[in-house]
Design a protein around this motif. Sequence first.
Motif, mmCIF file in Angstrom:
data_model
loop_
_atom_site.group_PDB
_atom_site.id
_atom_site.type_symbol
_atom_site.label_atom_id
_atom_site.label_comp_id
_atom_site.label_asym_id
_atom_site.label_seq_id
_atom_site.Cartn_x
_atom_site.Cartn_y
_atom_site.Cartn_z
ATOM 1 N N LYS A 38 -25.293 6.247 -50.708
ATOM 2 C CA LYS A 38 -24.667 4.722 -50.941
ATOM 3 C C LYS A 38 -24.777 4.338 -52.469
ATOM 4 C CE LYS A 38 -24.187 2.648 -46.943
ATOM 5 N NZ LYS A 38 -25.016 1.805 -46.228
ATOM 6 N N THR A 56 -23.019 -5.803 -51.188
ATOM 7 C CA THR A 56 -24.046 -5.005 -51.692
ATOM 8 C C THR A 56 -24.046 -3.618 -50.905
ATOM 9 O OG1 THR A 56 -25.294 -5.734 -49.608
ATOM 10 C CG2 THR A 56 -25.638 -6.964 -51.730
ATOM 11 N N GLU A 57 -24.840 -2.794 -51.060
ATOM 12 C CA GLU A 57 -24.801 -1.440 -50.484
ATOM 13 C C GLU A 57 -25.013 -1.428 -48.778
ATOM 14 O OE1 GLU A 57 -27.857 1.529 -51.773
ATOM 15 O OE2 GLU A 57 -27.318 1.178 -53.977
ATOM 16 N N ASP A 58 -25.557 -2.566 -48.263
ATOM 17 C CA ASP A 58 -25.800 -2.724 -46.772
ATOM 18 C C ASP A 58 -24.406 -2.947 -46.341
ATOM 19 O OD1 ASP A 58 -28.394 -2.143 -47.298
ATOM 20 O OD2 ASP A 58 -28.950 -4.511 -47.353
ATOM 21 N N THR A 61 -20.102 0.917 -44.731
ATOM 22 C CA THR A 61 -20.350 1.486 -43.791
ATOM 23 C C THR A 61 -19.363 2.853 -43.655
ATOM 24 O OG1 THR A 61 -20.755 -0.271 -42.434
ATOM 25 C CG2 THR A 61 -20.265 1.533 -41.090
#
Length: 299
Positions: A38, A56-58, A61
């Motif tokens: 990620k 952000t990284e979150d 997907t």
Amino acid sequence: MQVETLQEGPKGKTAEKKEAFAKYTAKDSVFSTLFRDKKYLMQLYHALHPEDAETTEDALTDITIRNVLTNGIYNDLCFRVGDKVMFLVEHQSSWTMNIIIRVLMYLAQIYHDYFEEQDADLYGSKKVHVPEPELYMIFTGERASRPETISLSKEFFGGKECAIEVKVKVLYGGKGNDIISQYVNFTKVYNEQVKQYGRSREAVTETIRICKDRDVLREFLAGREKEVISIMMALFDEEKIMRTHIASEKKAASKETARKAAEQMLRLGKLSAEEIAGCFTELSVEDILEIEKGLLQTV
């Protein structure tokens, strides 16, 4: 990918250390291994969308479909970011517009999976939601005068407006030190070392050393050096088995052509088996006699 068969005993051990080929287990490429992380995927997104400082990284997907574009090593990546579907495919060496067709096929599969995941009613009257696609090809060969974008209509339909259009942005790297440029530089160093040392472990280790010295994927390579070596050695084996397969197919096709020609010569009945065999490098006298026997049985 091919596993070398090594002899037992001291000679076998020496050969094993010298060749150091990886087993047929590593199926990912450096490309997919890098961007599965990620941290580096986020750097990739920022290289494509430097204006977006909020994602952000979150929000990333990974929706890569394993083993769709190739039966061997993975060189593709697909991920969702908000309302976008972003697909990248790495393309090395020779330039081909067929990549557009491969991207189209991949995108269709991605949408199929997305609609199933959303339980979308494609037969209903309500318009379904379709994520916006962004399609990219990372080209690691020489750019020369190649375009920034390639399209289905232009390359396959002479520029005519048609029912389907696909546009793929080509990324060549070379802009600063972003992750895309670093990856392209890594492949160029790798190709240079292969020219110097051949397809060997030395070429791989020198690639890693030079890249770390030049601050090219340094952190990634330092943390995964053994894994990268294993992947790249496996790539050599993949290429070797492909070359062997192609050579085998050509040889089989050549022999089949010779057999058909020999059949015609036997039917004419003017030459002996020895004389016919002398006309072909692919066939022995025994082969000619076997063909002759088969012809007699069909009479």
